[in-house]
Design a protein around this motif. Structure first.
Motif, mmCIF file in Angstrom:
data_model
loop_
_atom_site.group_PDB
_atom_site.id
_atom_site.type_symbol
_atom_site.label_atom_id
_atom_site.label_comp_id
_atom_site.label_asym_id
_atom_site.label_seq_id
_atom_site.Cartn_x
_atom_site.Cartn_y
_atom_site.Cartn_z
ATOM 1 N N PHE A 28 1.571 -4.200 -1.638
ATOM 2 C CA PHE A 28 1.868 -3.179 -0.650
ATOM 3 C C PHE A 28 0.569 -2.589 -0.136
ATOM 4 N N GLU A 29 0.491 -2.411 1.179
ATOM 5 C CA GLU A 29 -0.705 -1.861 1.812
ATOM 6 C C GLU A 29 -0.344 -0.656 2.658
ATOM 7 N N CYS A 30 -1.326 0.193 2.852
ATOM 8 C CA CYS A 30 -1.158 1.364 3.695
ATOM 9 C C CYS A 30 -0.959 0.892 5.137
ATOM 10 N N SER A 31 0.070 1.440 5.832
ATOM 11 C CA SER A 31 0.336 1.037 7.211
ATOM 12 C C SER A 31 -0.727 1.545 8.185
ATOM 13 N N LEU A 32 -1.484 2.545 7.785
ATOM 14 C CA LEU A 32 -2.574 3.043 8.639
ATOM 15 C C LEU A 32 -3.910 2.391 8.295
ATOM 16 N N ALA A 33 -3.883 1.480 7.376
ATOM 17 C CA ALA A 33 -5.094 0.738 6.988
ATOM 18 C C ALA A 33 -6.213 1.648 6.494
ATOM 19 N N CYS A 34 -5.853 2.649 5.696
ATOM 20 C CA CYS A 34 -6.895 3.497 5.107
ATOM 21 C C CYS A 34 -7.649 2.756 4.009
ATOM 22 N N GLY A 35 -7.123 1.591 3.631
ATOM 23 C CA GLY A 35 -7.793 0.782 2.624
ATOM 24 C C GLY A 35 -7.054 0.668 1.308
ATOM 25 N N PHE A 36 -6.019 1.476 1.105
ATOM 26 C CA PHE A 36 -5.315 1.429 -0.165
ATOM 27 C C PHE A 36 -4.381 0.221 -0.213
ATOM 28 N N VAL A 37 -4.496 -0.540 -1.304
ATOM 29 C CA VAL A 37 -3.618 -1.676 -1.566
ATOM 30 C C VAL A 37 -3.110 -1.541 -2.990
ATOM 31 N N ASN A 38 -1.801 -1.680 -3.184
ATOM 32 C CA ASN A 38 -1.230 -1.706 -4.527
ATOM 33 C C ASN A 38 -0.859 -3.153 -4.828
ATOM 34 N N TYR A 39 -1.632 -3.795 -5.708
ATOM 35 C CA TYR A 39 -1.426 -5.204 -6.034
ATOM 36 C C TYR A 39 -0.366 -5.426 -7.101
ATOM 37 N N ASP A 40 0.016 -4.392 -7.830
ATOM 38 C CA ASP A 40 0.968 -4.503 -8.934
ATOM 39 C C ASP A 40 0.510 -5.548 -9.948
ATOM 40 N N ASN A 41 -0.764 -5.491 -10.305
ATOM 41 C CA ASN A 41 -1.315 -6.428 -11.286
ATOM 42 C C ASN A 41 -0.656 -6.238 -12.646
ATOM 43 N N PRO A 42 -0.545 -7.332 -13.416
ATOM 44 C CA PRO A 42 0.062 -7.203 -14.737
ATOM 45 C C PRO A 42 -0.827 -6.405 -15.685
ATOM 46 N N THR A 43 -0.187 -5.806 -16.661
ATOM 47 C CA THR A 43 -0.869 -5.007 -17.673
ATOM 48 C C THR A 43 -1.198 -5.881 -18.874
ATOM 49 N N PRO A 44 -2.454 -5.853 -19.358
ATOM 50 C CA PRO A 44 -2.787 -6.632 -20.553
ATOM 51 C C PRO A 44 -2.290 -5.953 -21.828
ATOM 52 N N VAL A 45 -1.694 -6.767 -22.698
ATOM 53 C CA VAL A 45 -1.148 -6.296 -23.965
ATOM 54 C C VAL A 45 -1.670 -7.196 -25.078
ATOM 55 N N ALA A 46 -2.154 -6.613 -26.160
ATOM 56 C CA ALA A 46 -2.518 -7.385 -27.349
ATOM 57 C C ALA A 46 -1.305 -7.444 -28.261
ATOM 58 N N ALA A 47 -0.978 -8.655 -28.736
ATOM 59 C CA ALA A 47 0.106 -8.853 -29.704
ATOM 60 C C ALA A 47 -0.517 -9.490 -30.933
ATOM 61 N N VAL A 48 -0.209 -8.957 -32.097
ATOM 62 C CA VAL A 48 -0.923 -9.364 -33.292
ATOM 63 C C VAL A 48 0.016 -9.896 -34.369
#
Length: 174
Positions: A28-48
């Motif tokens: 998702f990007e700002c419609s006014l192009a202020c530069g903000f982009v939300n990539y919804d990147n995955p969260t890293p989790v350590a499993a042990v």
């Protein structure tokens, strides 16, 4: 297991308050192009996979419904490596001293929008659960059952590395 909605998007830009536009799935990007982009990147989790006195520690989180026991897990903190997180989580959740972690593998967990980084440690000391956990079991590796999701693949691959082909439990339909 409950379904979890993981798409984290804003209706309005958190920088300038303009409406956000979906430019492709999960971006998702700002419609006014202020530069903000939300990539919804995955969260890293350590499993042990915690090996304690020759057995695998499986724990029950207080927030889980049912009697499912799983691996020790935790979100990788800012400026923390995944291996450091693995050792920290073993200390925080079980109050055990962990050996240097050995990487088992890296696994996508799309349902939760996470990347799981699996490790094995051997641990020592008396087990003392923190407030997140309400019980644990110690299971001989040859008796471990694995689950077909998320951290179940970490345990499966560690067991295979030990020469054990584990049985897979069936998960209830969601």
């Amino acid at each position: 297991f409950e379904d979890v909605i993981t798409v984290k998007h804003y209706k309005f830009c958190p920088m300038c308050a303009a409406p956000m536009s979906e430019v492709r799935p999960d971006r998702f990007e700002c419609s006014l192009a202020c530069g903000f982009v939300n990539y919804d990147n995955p969260t890293p989790v350590a499993a042990v996979v915690v090996e304690y006195e020759g057995k695998v520690v499986l724990a029950h989180n207080r927030s889980w419904k049912g009697a499912f026991n799983g691996l020790i897990t935790g979100f990788v903190d800012h400026a923390e490596g995944a291996a450091e997180c693995a050792v920290r989580e073993v200390k925080e959740e079980l109050d055990l001293e962990a050996s240097p972690p050995t990487l088992i593998g890296v696994y996508p967990f799309e349902r939760m929008n996470q990347i799981i980084i699996g490790y094995h440690v051997t641990a020592s000391g008396p087990i003392t659960l923190n407030e997140e956990l309400d019980s644990f079991i110690l299971v001989p590796p040859e008796d471990c059952l694995v689950w077909p999701a998320g951290t179940g693949y970490v345990l499966r691959d560690w067991l295979r590395g030990q020469g054990i082909e584990p049985d897979m439990i069936q998960m209830p339909k969601r």
